[in-house]
Scaffold this active site. Sequence first.
Site, PDB file in Angstrom:
ATOM      1  N   LYS A 102      48.663   4.684 -21.220  1.00  0.00           N
ATOM      2  CA  LYS A 102      48.040   3.695 -20.906  1.00  0.00           C
ATOM      3  C   LYS A 102      48.712   2.369 -19.848  1.00  0.00           C
ATOM      4  CE  LYS A 102      46.509   1.882 -25.010  1.00  0.00           C
ATOM      5  NZ  LYS A 102      45.815   0.951 -25.820  1.00  0.00           N
ATOM      6  N   LYS A 111      51.471   0.648 -20.878  1.00  0.00           N
ATOM      7  CA  LYS A 111      52.060  -0.365 -21.691  1.00  0.00           C
ATOM      8  C   LYS A 111      53.423  -0.355 -22.259  1.00  0.00           C
ATOM      9  CE  LYS A 111      47.818  -3.119 -23.059  1.00  0.00           C
ATOM     10  NZ  LYS A 111      47.036  -3.770 -24.195  1.00  0.00           N
TER      11      LYS A 111
HETATM   12  N1  CTP Z   1      41.762 -10.103 -27.827  1.00  0.00           N
HETATM   13  C1  CTP Z   1      40.947 -11.175 -27.881  1.00  0.00           C
HETATM   14  N2  CTP Z   1      41.374 -12.471 -27.452  1.00  0.00           N
HETATM   15  C2  CTP Z   1      42.561 -12.539 -26.661  1.00  0.00           C
HETATM   16  C3  CTP Z   1      43.516 -11.462 -26.752  1.00  0.00           C
HETATM   17  C4  CTP Z   1      43.114 -10.169 -27.135  1.00  0.00           C
HETATM   18  O1  CTP Z   1      39.874 -11.292 -28.460  1.00  0.00           O
HETATM   19  N3  CTP Z   1      42.916 -13.596 -26.134  1.00  0.00           N
HETATM   20  C5  CTP Z   1      41.337  -8.857 -28.493  1.00  0.00           C
HETATM   21  C6  CTP Z   1      41.236  -7.732 -27.475  1.00  0.00           C
HETATM   22  O2  CTP Z   1      39.841  -8.044 -26.553  1.00  0.00           O
HETATM   23  C7  CTP Z   1      41.131  -6.561 -28.274  1.00  0.00           C
HETATM   24  C8  CTP Z   1      42.327  -6.797 -29.407  1.00  0.00           C
HETATM   25  O3  CTP Z   1      42.305  -8.205 -29.173  1.00  0.00           O
HETATM   26  O4  CTP Z   1      39.949  -6.090 -28.905  1.00  0.00           O
HETATM   27  C9  CTP Z   1      43.503  -6.318 -29.231  1.00  0.00           C
HETATM   28  O5  CTP Z   1      44.065  -6.708 -27.669  1.00  0.00           O
HETATM   29  P1  CTP Z   1      45.391  -6.045 -27.108  1.00  0.00           P
HETATM   30  O6  CTP Z   1      45.227  -5.372 -25.964  1.00  0.00           O
HETATM   31  O7  CTP Z   1      46.286  -5.898 -28.374  1.00  0.00           O
HETATM   32  O8  CTP Z   1      45.846  -7.723 -26.750  1.00  0.00           O
HETATM   33  P2  CTP Z   1      46.039  -8.710 -25.248  1.00  0.00           P
HETATM   34  O9  CTP Z   1      46.740  -9.840 -25.679  1.00  0.00           O
HETATM   35  O10 CTP Z   1      45.001  -8.574 -24.381  1.00  0.00           O
HETATM   36  O11 CTP Z   1      47.082  -7.615 -24.990  1.00  0.00           O
HETATM   37  P3  CTP Z   1      47.429  -7.211 -23.269  1.00  0.00           P
HETATM   38  O12 CTP Z   1      47.709  -8.600 -22.262  1.00  0.00           O
HETATM   39  O13 CTP Z   1      48.703  -6.400 -23.319  1.00  0.00           O
HETATM   40  O14 CTP Z   1      46.305  -6.421 -22.734  1.00  0.00           O
END
Ligand code: CTP
Length: 152
Positions: free
Chosen positions: A44, A46
Amino acid sequence: MKTILTYGTFDLLHIGHVNMLERLKELGNKLIVGVSTDEFNLLKGKQCIYGYAERAKIVGALRCVDLVIPENDWAQKAVDIKEHDVDVFGIGADWEGKFDELQALCEVIYLPRTPSISTTDLKKVLSQIDSAAIQKIKQGLDGVLDIVKALE
Ligand code: CTP
């Protein structure tokens, strides 16, 4: 018995993750979380601070989480839904519409994200703190150099 399933990377666990998981748990009795493996994250694009074992242990330690499974690829969702007899697949609105095909197997919902926080933002803030600290040390050293020069 109502089973809920979600997936995510959950690196540097933050309030947005916890809010999402607690809201999902409120929809049923059992919450299963697929935590992306390090190999899948690489696919992905990441790169995580914490490895899979640590992220899985942290997510599994939350009161609202009943079971953690590894997320190895995009295709496993349908298999997991059948295997665990899942009633609701839920994920953040950043994925809106992306998993609609799973509606043939269970209810699919997209929940609003907690505003103003993400792992990506946290990583940026942490890297800025680092560079700010380096800047401070540099200023200190420049000050010492000025003193030495003045003494020459
Ligand atoms: N999520 C959420 N609110 C946020 C951040 C994440 O509800 N502010 C939710 C995402 O929509 C997903 C879950 O948490 O359903 C896991 O998301 P993840 O991708 O691990 O977290 P992110 O903080 O968005 O990470 P990244 O910035 O790496 O995308």
